[in-house]
Design a protein around this motif. Structure first.
Motif, PDB file in Angstrom:
ATOM      1  N   ARG B  11       0.772  -1.217   0.105  1.00  0.00           N
ATOM      2  CA  ARG B  11       0.040   0.015   0.011  1.00  0.00           C
ATOM      3  C   ARG B  11       0.841   1.283  -0.151  1.00  0.00           C
ATOM      4  O   ARG B  11       0.619   2.149  -0.689  1.00  0.00           O
ATOM      5  CB  ARG B  11      -0.878  -0.158   1.429  1.00  0.00           C
ATOM      6  CG  ARG B  11      -1.982   0.953   1.259  1.00  0.00           C
ATOM      7  CD  ARG B  11      -2.370   1.234   2.332  1.00  0.00           C
ATOM      8  NE  ARG B  11      -1.617   2.061   3.200  1.00  0.00           N
ATOM      9  CZ  ARG B  11      -2.048   2.458   4.407  1.00  0.00           C
ATOM     10  NH1 ARG B  11      -2.983   1.898   5.073  1.00  0.00           N
ATOM     11  NH2 ARG B  11      -1.074   3.212   5.143  1.00  0.00           N
ATOM     12  N   THR B  14       2.250   1.930  -3.471  1.00  0.00           N
ATOM     13  CA  THR B  14       1.198   2.435  -4.318  1.00  0.00           C
ATOM     14  C   THR B  14       0.811   3.734  -3.964  1.00  0.00           C
ATOM     15  O   THR B  14       0.599   4.761  -4.870  1.00  0.00           O
ATOM     16  CB  THR B  14      -0.270   1.621  -4.125  1.00  0.00           C
ATOM     17  OG1 THR B  14       0.285   0.472  -3.995  1.00  0.00           O
ATOM     18  CG2 THR B  14      -1.024   1.530  -5.366  1.00  0.00           C
ATOM     19  N   ALA B  18       1.135   7.172  -6.188  1.00  0.00           N
ATOM     20  CA  ALA B  18      -0.065   8.113  -6.358  1.00  0.00           C
ATOM     21  C   ALA B  18       0.383   9.601  -6.241  1.00  0.00           C
ATOM     22  O   ALA B  18      -0.119  10.428  -6.701  1.00  0.00           O
ATOM     23  CB  ALA B  18      -1.542   7.527  -5.778  1.00  0.00           C
ATOM     24  N   GLU B  19       1.235   9.336  -5.229  1.00  0.00           N
ATOM     25  CA  GLU B  19       1.649  10.936  -4.496  1.00  0.00           C
ATOM     26  C   GLU B  19       2.483  11.810  -5.688  1.00  0.00           C
ATOM     27  O   GLU B  19       2.285  12.723  -5.648  1.00  0.00           O
ATOM     28  CB  GLU B  19       2.476  10.552  -3.320  1.00  0.00           C
ATOM     29  CG  GLU B  19       1.886  11.221  -2.162  1.00  0.00           C
ATOM     30  CD  GLU B  19       2.748  10.721  -0.764  1.00  0.00           C
ATOM     31  OE1 GLU B  19       3.616  11.187  -0.689  1.00  0.00           O
ATOM     32  OE2 GLU B  19       2.043   9.759  -0.066  1.00  0.00           O
ATOM     33  N   ARG B  21       2.210  11.323  -8.650  1.00  0.00           N
ATOM     34  CA  ARG B  21       1.534  11.724  -9.932  1.00  0.00           C
ATOM     35  C   ARG B  21       0.823  13.104  -9.457  1.00  0.00           C
ATOM     36  O   ARG B  21       0.632  13.878 -10.458  1.00  0.00           O
ATOM     37  CB  ARG B  21       0.573  10.633 -10.170  1.00  0.00           C
ATOM     38  CG  ARG B  21       0.062  10.697 -11.735  1.00  0.00           C
ATOM     39  CD  ARG B  21      -0.445   9.474 -12.147  1.00  0.00           C
ATOM     40  NE  ARG B  21      -0.532   8.201 -11.273  1.00  0.00           N
ATOM     41  CZ  ARG B  21      -1.864   7.776 -11.143  1.00  0.00           C
ATOM     42  NH1 ARG B  21      -2.841   8.439 -11.862  1.00  0.00           N
ATOM     43  NH2 ARG B  21      -2.080   6.934 -10.197  1.00  0.00           N
ATOM     44  N   THR B  22       0.356  13.145  -8.392  1.00  0.00           N
ATOM     45  CA  THR B  22      -0.550  14.095  -7.945  1.00  0.00           C
ATOM     46  C   THR B  22      -0.183  15.102  -6.768  1.00  0.00           C
ATOM     47  O   THR B  22      -0.498  15.300  -5.773  1.00  0.00           O
ATOM     48  CB  THR B  22      -1.795  13.721  -7.550  1.00  0.00           C
ATOM     49  OG1 THR B  22      -1.358  12.722  -6.455  1.00  0.00           O
ATOM     50  CG2 THR B  22      -2.596  13.141  -8.361  1.00  0.00           C
ATOM     51  N   ARG B  25      -1.780  17.721  -5.095  1.00  0.00           N
ATOM     52  CA  ARG B  25      -2.889  17.444  -4.144  1.00  0.00           C
ATOM     53  C   ARG B  25      -2.221  17.383  -2.944  1.00  0.00           C
ATOM     54  O   ARG B  25      -2.795  17.755  -2.041  1.00  0.00           O
ATOM     55  CB  ARG B  25      -3.391  16.155  -4.651  1.00  0.00           C
ATOM     56  CG  ARG B  25      -4.522  16.351  -5.695  1.00  0.00           C
ATOM     57  CD  ARG B  25      -5.713  15.132  -5.587  1.00  0.00           C
ATOM     58  NE  ARG B  25      -6.721  15.213  -7.041  1.00  0.00           N
ATOM     59  CZ  ARG B  25      -6.405  14.947  -8.093  1.00  0.00           C
ATOM     60  NH1 ARG B  25      -5.285  14.300  -8.270  1.00  0.00           N
ATOM     61  NH2 ARG B  25      -7.255  15.191  -9.139  1.00  0.00           N
ATOM     62  N   THR B  26      -0.914  16.533  -2.676  1.00  0.00           N
ATOM     63  CA  THR B  26      -0.224  16.422  -1.632  1.00  0.00           C
ATOM     64  C   THR B  26      -0.104  17.601  -1.067  1.00  0.00           C
ATOM     65  O   THR B  26      -0.147  17.931   0.347  1.00  0.00           O
ATOM     66  CB  THR B  26       0.661  15.557  -1.718  1.00  0.00           C
ATOM     67  OG1 THR B  26       0.496  14.562  -2.575  1.00  0.00           O
ATOM     68  CG2 THR B  26       1.324  14.959  -0.385  1.00  0.00           C
ATOM     69  N   LEU B  29      -3.141  19.268   0.692  1.00  0.00           N
ATOM     70  CA  LEU B  29      -3.381  18.569   1.618  1.00  0.00           C
ATOM     71  C   LEU B  29      -2.417  18.956   2.798  1.00  0.00           C
ATOM     72  O   LEU B  29      -3.024  19.203   4.037  1.00  0.00           O
ATOM     73  CB  LEU B  29      -3.112  17.040   1.597  1.00  0.00           C
ATOM     74  CG  LEU B  29      -4.275  16.114   1.414  1.00  0.00           C
ATOM     75  CD1 LEU B  29      -4.020  14.864   1.086  1.00  0.00           C
ATOM     76  CD2 LEU B  29      -5.736  16.531   2.062  1.00  0.00           C
ATOM     77  N   ALA B  30      -1.220  19.216   2.697  1.00  0.00           N
ATOM     78  CA  ALA B  30      -0.227  19.496   3.635  1.00  0.00           C
ATOM     79  C   ALA B  30      -0.398  20.919   3.837  1.00  0.00           C
ATOM     80  O   ALA B  30      -0.614  21.329   5.333  1.00  0.00           O
ATOM     81  CB  ALA B  30       1.199  19.553   2.934  1.00  0.00           C
ATOM     82  N   HIS B  32      -3.582  22.289   4.005  1.00  0.00           N
ATOM     83  CA  HIS B  32      -4.707  22.331   4.852  1.00  0.00           C
ATOM     84  C   HIS B  32      -4.395  21.808   6.282  1.00  0.00           C
ATOM     85  O   HIS B  32      -4.746  22.439   7.326  1.00  0.00           O
ATOM     86  CB  HIS B  32      -5.705  21.522   4.262  1.00  0.00           C
ATOM     87  CG  HIS B  32      -6.919  20.981   5.028  1.00  0.00           C
ATOM     88  ND1 HIS B  32      -7.803  21.848   5.137  1.00  0.00           N
ATOM     89  CD2 HIS B  32      -7.126  19.828   5.800  1.00  0.00           C
ATOM     90  CE1 HIS B  32      -8.469  21.256   5.957  1.00  0.00           C
ATOM     91  NE2 HIS B  32      -8.360  20.051   6.442  1.00  0.00           N
TER      92      HIS B  32
END
Lengths: 300, 288
Positions: B11, B14, B18-19, B21-22, B25-26, B29-30, B32
């Protein structure tokens, strides 16, 4: 009350009657003190307010032993009380939704850290929750007061003062602040159990990120969302400290009315207060059952 | 309590892919999360900072002083309330821990008729709104004191005793939950082994069971202690006139006027809570 008893580990042996009797005595000894306490000092008090709610309030704050349904009728007809219910439920709902919206991304971020950071970040969310609720609310009083921290900062940069304290907004901020950890923890737990490869699978099958989130991740983390929402909603609706300190007398919630009916108003009206507390409990239970039903349906 | 159950390595891999790639987004999130931590800690920092200010309205940082802490020591009401709080917390913790541990043993080790009802009765104090429980207790005490007066002629009053009784009623459920959790991970073969070796039930309990579930019992006791120390609503409604507890005293002082003295007492309460959390974390770490 306990007639059949058998230790979990061993199979009950019918021939050993004395052993069974001794086990029964042991169980009774273990159970009795707690059961006694909970029945006398928890269940019985609820029965007392149930009884009071059908009695007549006396002129000096006493209770007259005359059966009546007036208390319940008053609750459902007088604007003051109906409004308090509606306002409290509304404030509870807004608090829960905002907590949910800010807690979910935070929990997601924490889950994706390395184990060491995860523990630290989670611990940091917990610390404020371990501090006294009154102290946390008081902290917001100094921040939001007319000559408080925010207004001092505003004045320092040449902006006019704002009325922040004694508003519904202040009550909401205080409630969200106080309840946020209750939302983060269960959501964190369910995201932690979530298998992130499922998102990959969804996108391999052509789902957009948003769709994959809404159709795969959100339903699977719903148990955490549901648990967190209930944990936030219940104490919020019953609040009276936060609305009292941050809302002044302007934001009356159920808790404030209850407090006044029992201790402050002249004369106190315990029968009406009892009816109000019971209806409040009932409304809350119905709301929670309804909520769990809709969220579990979404699960499928 | 905070135990990150790390899942499979797959996990993490994966998630890492994914991180990458985006990334943005991270980043969002960071950002926020950073704001959230500021939101969580800014009030606490402000609270502590303003306990040292020389401004008596507590609105500006005009200078540094310890004098507000000194004034706490001269406030007899506050000190009395603090002792009351400690007494209530100690007595109710000891009693609710004993009662709760016994009950947890009964619930985990036995099957009996009415077990589900007892379970429900145990969970109710946790889920019921605190104010409803507080008012019910107030009504109950007034009601039963009235009956007692009618029968015996003795006049009873709300006091620290009624607060202690109420705190125990509230804490038992929490102790039971924590101790039951420690009993669940318990290997019962150890008890059987002890009994095979000739130990009686009493010896088995004190030599085998008790030491093994002790961390759970301590955890439950610390929880009960913290709940009792911090409780405002139930204490507020079940205490008598003239007997104040620390949270009630703070509440009434806040209602009167905001001064840095309240910040000082709040800071001390904060320190005590944090020490207790640290202690319970330590106990839980010992368990592993």
């Amino acid at each position: 009350m306990a007639t059949e008893s058998a230790p979990l580990g061993q199979a009950p042996n019918s021939s050993l009657d004395t052993l069974a009797r001794r086990e029964r005595g042991r169980l009774f000894g273990l159970l009795f003190p707690g059961l006694f306490w909970l029945i006398v000092f928890f269940a019985l008090p609820l029965v007392v307010i149930l009884l009071y709610s059908f009695l007549t309030p006396g002129p000096t704050g006493n209770v007259i032993w005359k059966f009546t349904l007036d208390n319940y009728i008053t609750l459902f007809t007088k604007d003051l009380y109906v409004n308090a219910y509606v306002r409290s439920l509304w404030i509870g709902l807004v608090t829960t939704v905002v907590c949910l919206l800010i807690a979910y991304p935070l929990a997601l971020y924490i889950v994706q850290r390395s184990p060491r950071w995860r523990n630290l970040l989670l611990f940091l969310v917990l610390i404020p929750f371990w501090t006294n609720f009154l102290v946390r609310t008081y902290a917001w009083m100094i921040i939001l007061a007319n000559n408080g921290v925010i207004n001092s900062l505003l004045q320092a940069v040449g902006l006019p003062r704002q009325t922040l304290l004694n508003t519904t907004g202040a009550v909401l901020v205080g409630l969200i602040y106080g309840e946020l950890p209750f939302m983060v923890l269960p959501i964190y737990a369910s995201i932690d159990r979530f298998d992130f490869t499922l998102l990959e699978a969804a996108s391999d099958l052509g789902a957009s990120r948003a769709r994959a989130f809404l159709r795969v991740m959100l339903p699977l983390t719903m148990p955490g969302v549901a648990a967190g929402s209930v944990l936030v909603f219940i104490p919020t609706v019953g609040q009276f400290v936060v609305s009292d300190l941050l809302g002044g007398a302007k934001v009356d919630m159920l808790g404030n009315l209850l407090q006044r009916l029992f201790t402050r108003s002249n004369p106190p009206n315990w029968p009406l207060g009892s009816a109000m507390a019971l209806v409040f409990m009932l409304v809350l239970t119905v709301a929670i059952i309804f909520y769990f039903r809709t969220t579990t349906e979404e699960d499928r | 309590m905070i135990e990150a159950t790390s899942q499979s390595q797959a996990r993490t891999a994966t998630a890492a892919r994914a991180e990458r790639r985006t990334n943005w987004r991270t980043l969002l999130l960071a950002l926020h999360s950073t704001l959230m931590y500021i939101f969580l800690y800014a009030p606490i920092v402000v609270l502590v900072l303003f306990s040292f200010t020389t401004d008596s309205f507590g609105a500006r940082l005009t200078g540094f002083t310890f004098s507000w802490y000194g004034r706490l020591l001269q406030d007899q009401r506050l000190i009395g309330a603090a002792w009351n709080t400690l007494e209530v917390a100690l007595v109710s913790t000891v009693l609710s821990t004993i009662i709760g541990t016994l009950m947890a043993l009964a619930m985990e080790r036995y099957r009996f008729r009415g077990r589900t009802s007892v379970d429900a009765l145990l969970y109710l104090p946790i889920v019921i709104p605190e104010i409803v429980m507080a008012l019910a207790l107030l009504a109950f005490f007034a009601f039963s004191f009235g009956i007692i007066e009618n029968i015996t002629g003795r006049q009873l009053k709300m006091s620290l005793t009624t607060v202690i009784i109420s705190h125990i009623a509230f804490s038992i459920s929490f102790v039971v939950v924590v101790v039951r959790a420690s009993l669940k991970g318990f290997d019962q073969r150890l008890e059987e082994a002890a009994q095979d070796l000739g130990a009686n039930a009493w010896q088995t309990f004190w030599r085998v069971t008790f030491p093994l579930i002790l961390p759970g019992i301590i955890g439950g006791a610390l929880l009960a202690f913290t709940i009792s120390l911090d409780d405002f609503i139930i204490s507020f409604f079940t205490t008598g006139p003239g007997t104040s507890l620390l949270p009630i005293e703070v509440y009434s002082q806040v209602k009167r006027a905001v001064t840095p003295k309240i910040n000082a007492i709040s800071t001390l309460m904060l320190l005590i809570s944090m020490t207790l959390v640290g202690l319970s974390q330590f106990v839980q770490r010992q368990r592993r």
